[in-house]
Design a protein around this motif. Structure first.
Motif, PDB file in Angstrom:
ATOM      1  N   VAL A   1      -2.698  -9.894   4.139  1.00  0.00           N
ATOM      2  CA  VAL A   1      -3.773  -8.866   4.160  1.00  0.00           C
ATOM      3  C   VAL A   1      -3.159  -7.541   3.046  1.00  0.00           C
ATOM      4  CG1 VAL A   1      -2.516  -7.911   5.946  1.00  0.00           C
ATOM      5  CG2 VAL A   1      -0.978  -7.796   4.586  1.00  0.00           C
ATOM      6  N   SER A   2      -4.082  -6.536   2.652  1.00  0.00           N
ATOM      7  CA  SER A   2      -3.898  -6.082   1.515  1.00  0.00           C
ATOM      8  C   SER A   2      -4.506  -4.353   1.820  1.00  0.00           C
ATOM      9  CB  SER A   2      -5.025  -6.723   0.318  1.00  0.00           C
ATOM     10  OG  SER A   2      -6.115  -6.227   0.607  1.00  0.00           O
ATOM     11  N   PHE A   3      -4.004  -2.913   1.056  1.00  0.00           N
ATOM     12  CA  PHE A   3      -3.890  -2.319   1.322  1.00  0.00           C
ATOM     13  C   PHE A   3      -3.412  -1.228   0.092  1.00  0.00           C
ATOM     14  CE2 PHE A   3       0.030  -3.431   2.998  1.00  0.00           C
ATOM     15  CZ  PHE A   3       1.124  -2.521   1.919  1.00  0.00           C
ATOM     16  N   PRO A   4      -4.327  -0.524  -0.595  1.00  0.00           N
ATOM     17  CA  PRO A   4      -4.478   0.344  -1.387  1.00  0.00           C
ATOM     18  C   PRO A   4      -3.051   1.874  -1.456  1.00  0.00           C
ATOM     19  CG  PRO A   4      -6.023   1.606  -0.475  1.00  0.00           C
ATOM     20  CD  PRO A   4      -5.571   1.146   0.511  1.00  0.00           C
ATOM     21  N   ALA A   5      -2.858   1.562  -2.854  1.00  0.00           N
ATOM     22  CA  ALA A   5      -1.574   2.612  -2.942  1.00  0.00           C
ATOM     23  C   ALA A   5      -1.581   3.058  -4.415  1.00  0.00           C
ATOM     24  CB  ALA A   5      -0.269   2.045  -2.969  1.00  0.00           C
ATOM     25  N   ALA A   6      -1.740   4.133  -4.535  1.00  0.00           N
ATOM     26  CA  ALA A   6      -1.840   5.231  -5.969  1.00  0.00           C
ATOM     27  C   ALA A   6      -2.920   4.580  -6.956  1.00  0.00           C
ATOM     28  CB  ALA A   6      -0.638   5.401  -6.236  1.00  0.00           C
TER      29      ALA A   6
ATOM     30  N   LEU B   1       5.633  -8.010   5.074  1.00  0.00           N
ATOM     31  CA  LEU B   1       5.815  -8.194   4.265  1.00  0.00           C
ATOM     32  C   LEU B   1       5.261  -7.203   3.243  1.00  0.00           C
ATOM     33  CD1 LEU B   1       7.286 -11.447   5.483  1.00  0.00           C
ATOM     34  CD2 LEU B   1       9.030  -9.789   4.677  1.00  0.00           C
ATOM     35  N   PHE B   2       5.518  -6.736   1.248  1.00  0.00           N
ATOM     36  CA  PHE B   2       4.412  -6.893   1.444  1.00  0.00           C
ATOM     37  C   PHE B   2       4.881  -6.646  -0.382  1.00  0.00           C
ATOM     38  CE2 PHE B   2       5.797  -2.983   1.421  1.00  0.00           C
ATOM     39  CZ  PHE B   2       5.590  -1.740   0.734  1.00  0.00           C
ATOM     40  N   ASP B   3       4.164  -7.378  -1.621  1.00  0.00           N
ATOM     41  CA  ASP B   3       4.750  -6.935  -2.888  1.00  0.00           C
ATOM     42  C   ASP B   3       4.698  -5.221  -3.236  1.00  0.00           C
ATOM     43  OD1 ASP B   3       5.148  -9.838  -2.275  1.00  0.00           O
ATOM     44  OD2 ASP B   3       3.177 -10.131  -3.057  1.00  0.00           O
TER      45      ASP B   3
ATOM     46  N   ASP C   1       3.806   2.986  -2.740  1.00  0.00           N
ATOM     47  CA  ASP C   1       3.982   1.927  -1.947  1.00  0.00           C
ATOM     48  C   ASP C   1       3.926   1.955  -0.562  1.00  0.00           C
ATOM     49  OD1 ASP C   1       3.198   1.342  -4.918  1.00  0.00           O
ATOM     50  OD2 ASP C   1       4.907  -0.369  -4.772  1.00  0.00           O
ATOM     51  N   VAL C   2       5.288   2.319  -0.639  1.00  0.00           N
ATOM     52  CA  VAL C   2       5.917   2.369   0.956  1.00  0.00           C
ATOM     53  C   VAL C   2       4.753   3.016   1.925  1.00  0.00           C
ATOM     54  CG1 VAL C   2       8.066   2.580   2.337  1.00  0.00           C
ATOM     55  CG2 VAL C   2       7.966   1.517   0.180  1.00  0.00           C
ATOM     56  N   ARG C   3       4.587   4.330   1.397  1.00  0.00           N
ATOM     57  CA  ARG C   3       3.501   5.424   1.970  1.00  0.00           C
ATOM     58  C   ARG C   3       2.998   5.056   2.392  1.00  0.00           C
ATOM     59  NH1 ARG C   3       4.958   9.361  -2.257  1.00  0.00           N
ATOM     60  NH2 ARG C   3       7.417  10.382  -1.339  1.00  0.00           N
ATOM     61  N   ALA C   4       2.844   3.752   1.543  1.00  0.00           N
ATOM     62  CA  ALA C   4       0.811   3.417   1.850  1.00  0.00           C
ATOM     63  C   ALA C   4       1.056   2.186   3.356  1.00  0.00           C
ATOM     64  CB  ALA C   4      -0.100   2.758   0.760  1.00  0.00           C
ATOM     65  N   ALA C   5       2.115   1.458   3.041  1.00  0.00           N
ATOM     66  CA  ALA C   5       2.992   0.463   3.196  1.00  0.00           C
ATOM     67  C   ALA C   5       2.928   0.576   5.365  1.00  0.00           C
ATOM     68  CB  ALA C   5       3.915  -0.394   3.571  1.00  0.00           C
ATOM     69  N   LEU C   6       3.031   2.179   5.595  1.00  0.00           N
ATOM     70  CA  LEU C   6       3.932   2.847   6.706  1.00  0.00           C
ATOM     71  C   LEU C   6       2.240   3.332   7.400  1.00  0.00           C
ATOM     72  CD1 LEU C   6       7.110   5.563   5.747  1.00  0.00           C
ATOM     73  CD2 LEU C   6       6.741   3.147   7.607  1.00  0.00           C
TER      74      LEU C   6
ATOM     75  N   THR D   1      16.742   1.354  -1.064  1.00  0.00           N
ATOM     76  CA  THR D   1      16.948   2.867  -2.177  1.00  0.00           C
ATOM     77  C   THR D   1      15.465   3.860  -1.867  1.00  0.00           C
ATOM     78  OG1 THR D   1      18.699   2.132  -3.705  1.00  0.00           O
ATOM     79  CG2 THR D   1      16.822   4.188  -4.322  1.00  0.00           C
ATOM     80  N   THR D   2      14.377   3.029  -1.990  1.00  0.00           N
ATOM     81  CA  THR D   2      12.869   3.712  -1.907  1.00  0.00           C
ATOM     82  C   THR D   2      12.619   3.816  -0.387  1.00  0.00           C
ATOM     83  OG1 THR D   2      12.188   2.044  -3.688  1.00  0.00           O
ATOM     84  CG2 THR D   2      10.699   3.175  -2.159  1.00  0.00           C
ATOM     85  N   ALA D   3      13.207   2.945   0.821  1.00  0.00           N
ATOM     86  CA  ALA D   3      13.323   3.175   2.277  1.00  0.00           C
ATOM     87  C   ALA D   3      14.213   4.477   2.470  1.00  0.00           C
ATOM     88  CB  ALA D   3      13.913   1.789   2.701  1.00  0.00           C
TER      89      ALA D   3
END
Length: 293
Positions: free
Chosen positions: A63-68, A114-116, A137-142, A166-168
């Motif tokens: 999968v892939s998705f955009p973030a910023a 799972l994402f980078d 990144d995490v907002r986009a993953a959610l 920490t980011t989570a």
């Protein structure tokens, strides 16, 4: 030369030597700290290898998705019960770090992403933000997981390790739709974490991070632990981790409101929870996320 003038002369020379020495030490510290900061912002990308073998997690979708403005890449294992967990790796790493956690959670029926993070693994970007820019990144993953047809949007949790933990925490404090959050080896604040590693060079390291555009003061999840507002929290640490609960004095746990729990793996260093106590680690993850989601 009189004895008085002689003493004044040597006092001045001593003072000059001290100033020159201080300037020299300060210059060396600054150069060292900035060099460290560059390495922290531009870590080497570890190659991503798809898991194989009898214990490999199967049915992983690319999968892939955009973030910023950057494209993030990862793997998704569909949910069997409408729940899902987004997993966030740490510094100088990639999605493969959390395959153990993904297998455990998928075995309970949860979907797993799972994402980078950007600038790491196969995701776009040439610099990282130490929890500052990673929030996007995490907002986009959610958002990606919530939009999946196999997932009920209100039944999504977060798991993060180290920098990812920490980011989570930061994202969960801002997003009440995160149903539950578990973190392993997370640090309470970025400046304190750097100070525990770099001593006298810390000021220069932090200066270098700020020059790279990182808002160091914003990476302090310890300030907002009660913003979880009744959502379940699990904190995991290694008893042999130099930045574990003893050194950090359990500040994240003490700052959190109920419901909260903390589990310490006595012999584990940073990230060694599955190696030192795989059964206990898997059990704690299941017992936390299964009822929470």
């Amino acid at each position: 030369m009189s004895s008085r003038k002689y003493r004044v002369h040597w006092v001045r020379l001593l003072a000059l030597a001290l100033v020159v020495g201080a300037v020299g030490v300060g210059g060396f510290t600054a150069v060292r700290g900035l060099r460290i900061a560059r390495g922290l912002v531009h870590p080497a990308c570890l190659p991503v290898t798809r898991p194989s073998g009898p214990d490999a997690l199967t049915d992983l979708e690319e999968v892939s998705f955009p973030a910023a403005g950057r494209q993030l890449r990862g793997w998704y294992r569909p949910s069997r019960d409408g729940t899902a967990v987004v997993l966030v790796h740490g510094f100088a790493d990639n999605r493969t770090r959390l395959l153990f956690e993904a297998r455990v959670l998928a075995g309970s029926g949860h979907g797993v992403l799972l994402f980078d993070l950007h600038g790491q693994g196969e995701s776009e970007g040439d610099a990282i933000g130490w929890g500052d820019s990673e929030r996007e990144d995490v907002r986009a993953a959610l958002a990606f997981v919530r939009a999946r047809p196999d997932v009920t949007p209100g039944r999504v949790g977060l798991f993060g390790f180290s920098l990812g933990g920490t980011t989570a925490l930061l994202v969960a404090q801002e997003d009440p739709r995160v149903k539950a959050v578990a973190v392993a080896g997370a640090f309470p604040d970025l400046a304190g974490d750097m100070g525990s590693h770099y001593g006298l060079s810390t000021w220069a390291v932090l200066w270098g991070l700020r020059r790279a555009g990182i808002d160091v003061g914003a990476v302090r999840p310890v300030d907002g632990m009660c913003r979880l507002e009744g959502r379940p929290l699990l904190l995991i640490n290694g008893g042999s981790d130099p930045d574990g609960p003893l050194k950090k004095d359990g500040s994240l746990y003490r700052a959190a409101c109920e419901p909260r729990r903390q589990w310490v793996v006595p012999e584990a260093a940073h990230g060694e929870y599955a190696q030192k106590d795989p059964e206990g680690y898997a059990r704690h993850l299941r017992e936390f996320f299964d009822p929470a989601l």
